[in-house]
Design an enzyme around this catalytic site. Structure first.
Site, PDB file in Angstrom:
ATOM      1  N   LYS A 117       0.845  -1.202   0.000  1.00 31.25           N
ATOM      2  CA  LYS A 117       0.000   0.000   0.000  1.00 31.25           C
ATOM      3  C   LYS A 117       0.878   1.248   0.000  1.00 31.25           C
ATOM      4  O   LYS A 117       0.615   2.204  -0.730  1.00 31.25           O
ATOM      5  CB  LYS A 117      -0.937  -0.021   1.219  1.00 31.25           C
ATOM      6  N   GLN A 145      -4.251  -0.956   9.735  1.00 32.24           N
ATOM      7  CA  GLN A 145      -4.254  -2.326   9.200  1.00 32.24           C
ATOM      8  C   GLN A 145      -4.855  -3.307  10.214  1.00 32.24           C
ATOM      9  O   GLN A 145      -4.444  -3.344  11.377  1.00 32.24           O
ATOM     10  CB  GLN A 145      -2.804  -2.726   8.849  1.00 32.24           C
ATOM     11  N   ASP A 202     -10.402   3.119   4.174  1.00 30.59           N
ATOM     12  CA  ASP A 202     -10.836   1.719   4.076  1.00 30.59           C
ATOM     13  C   ASP A 202     -12.352   1.578   4.016  1.00 30.59           C
ATOM     14  O   ASP A 202     -12.864   0.504   3.703  1.00 30.59           O
ATOM     15  CB  ASP A 202     -10.325   0.936   5.297  1.00 30.59           C
TER      16      ASP A 202
END
Ligand code: NAD
Length: 282
Positions: free
Chosen positions: A50, A94, A117
Site C-alpha cells: 500500500k 491495518q 478503508d
C-alpha cells in the site's frame, strides 16, 4: 472450454493510470497514513504494498509502525492526531489488531471522511442506504473485476461466501445495488455446495484454502477469489484454481486477482477522501 482469467493487474492498471493523471493535475498531493501495529508478517507485506503503490501514484504517505504492546489509548491518540493532520486526507489502520485492542473503538475514532478503508459505521451505514461514500476497497475490487467481464449483473444469482464486515457484507451490498439476487453463505451454512452451484457470480472470502472445488461451481460462472492463505510456503486462494478453472467461465487467480485491484481501490478511495474533506464531493 477453460475459464477466462480475470487479470487483476491488468484491470487495476487502468485505474492506477487514471489516478496518476488526476494526482498530477492537483495542487496538493493526496496524503495517506498507514498504521501497522505489531509484526504480523502478512500485514507487513500488505502495508508495504500500500505504501509503495501510494508513492508510485504521487501521494504523500506517512507510515506508522507501532509496537505489538501499544496501549489502546496511544493508538486512539495517533488516530486523533491523524484526524487533525492537514497533510493527511485518508488513513488506514491495518487489521487485524492485537486481540486486547477493541478494533471497533479504533475504527470508530477515524473521521468518516478520512476513512480510506470505508470501515467506519458511518461509511458502512451509507453503503446500506445506497449512498456510497467511502466503500471498503476489497468489495469495490470484487465488483470492478466482475464488471470487467462485460457480463450483465442485473438479475443474476450472486453468492458471497463469507460475511465479514470488511469483505463479505459490503460485497453483497454492492451486488444488491447492481440488482443481483444475492445469497450470503458463512461458516454455519448447511450444504454450501447447494448454494454455490446456483451462482452465476460466486465471490469467495472465507479464508479457507482451496475450499471451492469444481463440483461446487455452475458451469460458466464468474468466480472471484478473495482468499489469501499460506499453504506450504505458497499463497493459495479460497478456490481450487486449477480444478475450478475447468468449469468456470471467468476466474481470478491468487495472487494477481483481487489483491492488486484492492490496492487500486484504496488509492481511489484516498483521492475521494481528499475531495470529501475539501467539500468537492458531498
Ligand atoms: P474473516 O475471517 O473475517 O471472515 C471469514 C468469513 O468466512 C466468516 O464470515 C465465516 O463465517 C466464513 N467462513 C469461514 N469458514 C467457512 C466455510 N467453511 N464455509 C463458508 N463460510 C466460511 O475474513 P475476511 O477478513 O473476510 O477475509 C477473508 C479472506 O480474504 C482471507 O483469506 C483474507 O486474507 C482475504 N482477504 C483478501 C484481501 C485482498 O485484498 N485480496 C482483502 C481482505 C481479505
Amino acid at each position: 472450454m477453460p475459464a477466462k482469467i480475470i487479470d487483476g493487474k491488468e484491470v487495476s492498471s487502468k485505474f492506477i493510470e487514471d489516478i496518476k493523471k488526476k494526482v498530477k493535475g492537483l495542487k496538493e498531493k493526496p496524503g495517506l497514513a498507514v498504521v501497522l501495529v505489531g509484526n504480523n508478517p502478512a500485514s507487513e507485506i500488505y502495508v508495504g504494498f500500500k505504501e509503495k503503490k501510494s508513492q508510485e501514484v504521487g501521494f504523500y504517505c506517512e507510515r506508522y509502525n507501532l509496537d505489538e504492546g501499544v496501549k489502546e489509548d496511544e493508538l486512539l491518540k495517533l488516530v486523533d492526531e491523524l484526524n487533525q493532520n492537514k497533510k493527511i486526507h485518508g488513513m488506514i489502520v491495518q487489521l487485524p489488531l492485537p486481540k486486547r485492542i477493541n478494533e471497533n473503538l479504533i475504527i470508530d475514532a477515524i473521521l468518516p471522511h478520512k476513512d480510506a478503508d470505508g470501515f467506519t459505521p458511518v461509511n458502512l451505514g451509507n453503503l446500506v442506504n445506497d449512498n456510497n461514500m467511502l466503500v471498503p476497497a476489497t468489495a469495490r475490487a470484487c465488483l470492478e473485476l466482475i464488471k470487467s467481464t462485460g457480463v450483465e449483473i442485473k438479475g443474476r444469482n450472486a453468492v458471497v461466501v463469507g460475511r465479514s464486515n470488511i469483505v463479505g457484507k459490503p460485497t453483497a451490498l454492492l451486488l444488491m445495488q447492481e440488482n443481483a439476487t444475492v445469497t450470503i453463505c458463512h461458516s454455519k451454512t448447511k450444504n454450501l455446495k447447494e448454494h454455490t452451484k446456483n451462482a452465476d457470480i460466486l465471490v469467495v472470502a472465507c479464508g479457507k484454502a482451496k475450499l471451492i472445488k469444481k463440483n461446487m461451481v455452475k458451469p460458466g460462472a464468474i468466480v472471484i477469489d478473495v482468499g489469501i492463505n499460506r499453504v506450504a510456503g505458497k499463497i493459495a486462494g479460497d478456490v481450487d484454481f486449477e480444478n475450478v478453472k475447468e468449469v468456470a467461465g471467468y476466474i481470478t487467480p491468487v495472487p494477481g486477482g483481487v489483491g492488486p485491484m484492492t490496492i487500486a481501490m484504496l488509492l481511489d478511495n484516498t483521492v475521494k477522501a481528499m475531495e470529501l474533506g475539501k467539500g468537492v464531493l458531498k
